[in-house]
Design a protein around this motif. Sequence first.
Motif, PDB file in Angstrom:
ATOM      1  N   HIS A  60     116.900 -41.966  -8.424  1.00  0.00           N
ATOM      2  CA  HIS A  60     116.730 -42.197  -9.859  1.00  0.00           C
ATOM      3  C   HIS A  60     115.918 -41.068 -10.506  1.00  0.00           C
ATOM      4  N   THR A  61     116.228 -39.851 -10.072  1.00  0.00           N
ATOM      5  CA  THR A  61     115.551 -38.659 -10.594  1.00  0.00           C
ATOM      6  C   THR A  61     116.577 -37.558 -10.835  1.00  0.00           C
ATOM      7  N   GLU A  82     114.740 -36.518 -21.405  1.00  0.00           N
ATOM      8  CA  GLU A  82     113.699 -37.389 -20.860  1.00  0.00           C
ATOM      9  C   GLU A  82     113.744 -38.783 -21.479  1.00  0.00           C
ATOM     10  N   ARG A  86     114.735 -42.110 -19.295  1.00  0.00           N
ATOM     11  CA  ARG A  86     113.806 -43.231 -19.161  1.00  0.00           C
ATOM     12  C   ARG A  86     114.474 -44.542 -19.556  1.00  0.00           C
ATOM     13  N   TYR A  90     115.676 -43.659 -15.132  1.00  0.00           N
ATOM     14  CA  TYR A  90     115.541 -42.417 -14.372  1.00  0.00           C
ATOM     15  C   TYR A  90     114.327 -41.620 -14.850  1.00  0.00           C
ATOM     16  N   SER A  91     113.857 -40.728 -14.003  1.00  0.00           N
ATOM     17  CA  SER A  91     112.820 -39.776 -14.390  1.00  0.00           C
ATOM     18  C   SER A  91     113.387 -38.367 -14.208  1.00  0.00           C
ATOM     19  N   THR A 300     122.696 -36.497 -20.471  1.00  0.00           N
ATOM     20  CA  THR A 300     122.003 -37.426 -19.570  1.00  0.00           C
ATOM     21  C   THR A 300     122.861 -38.654 -19.305  1.00  0.00           C
TER      22      THR A 300
END
Length: 332
Positions: A60-61, A82, A86, A90-91, A300
């Motif tokens: 999850h990154t 970002e 989030r 995810y980060s 994203t």
Amino acid sequence: MATLKDVARLANVDVSTVSRALNHTSYVHPETKKKIFAAVEQLSYKPNLLAKGLRQGKRHTIGVVIPEINFSIFGEMVQGIEIQARKMGYSIIICNTKDKQDAEEECLNRLRNGLVDGILIAATGQNGRLLRDIKSSGISVMQIVRNQDSILSSVVADYYACGYQAVKYLYGKGCRHIGFINGSMEIIPYKERYKGYRKAIRELSSTEHVAGSAFPQRDYFKDGYNAVLELMEKDTALDGLMVAVDMQGLGAIRGLKELGIKVPEAVKVISLTGHSIGGMLETAMTSMEVPAKEMGEEVTRMIISDIEAGADKKNSPFHKVFEASLVERETT
């Protein structure tokens, strides 16, 4: 620190029931769920996402590989990435390469051997084989800002249109000697902006006046400053100026001021990659505004969808192009 067992004990249920309720993997009675979430809140329980990711084969990154983050399209894009990551659980990990091949290669190797499920990259174009290898290993890879490789999905802006429309705009403002401060033609956005500029200049039967670095910029402000001095020396009749990015525009405006040339009375200035800083200047800069934040959000969503699709459901490469919009300010 509270554990899953502590939550189960307080809610008076099995650990497996807590796990199913928190992960929504199967049915849990609403009243039981209510007790579990009350226990989670009371204990301030935080799940171990790293351990969970390793068990599930997901971290999850997302790794974000960019040339830089200050005063550029990349800063606003990273905000979009970002925020959206989030929202989707995810980060991100950010790597700055300064557009150096070796730095980019090092970042990519660290990320592929680390804890990322996907990589978003504004590539130099010099590590294409490595990127394809990473993708073939099962890590999702997508391009941002720069579409250097058609095999990899991308989210970019229409840089050609930015260059073309900016010339026509300045011409409509009465400019007949239009200069262009650009960057390395090895990088797609600079190359496409120049193509648009050249097409419009030829349609108007005008003359090209181009200056810029043969290499990726190390100091946009200084490049803009030096380039405008070079252009004015070659053509003192210069009355319109296009810059690839806002920071070049700041340097160019400083150079014009030192030459005693007023903006916009004598020379009108437009940036082809507008940044929010452009509207905050003492003389606010006209620009082709690129929706960087929205581009970050979209890419994203795309990469997380690809990550979660599974190996047998991967989509073909997809390329999305965002349009820039003209924002007229004081420099024109």
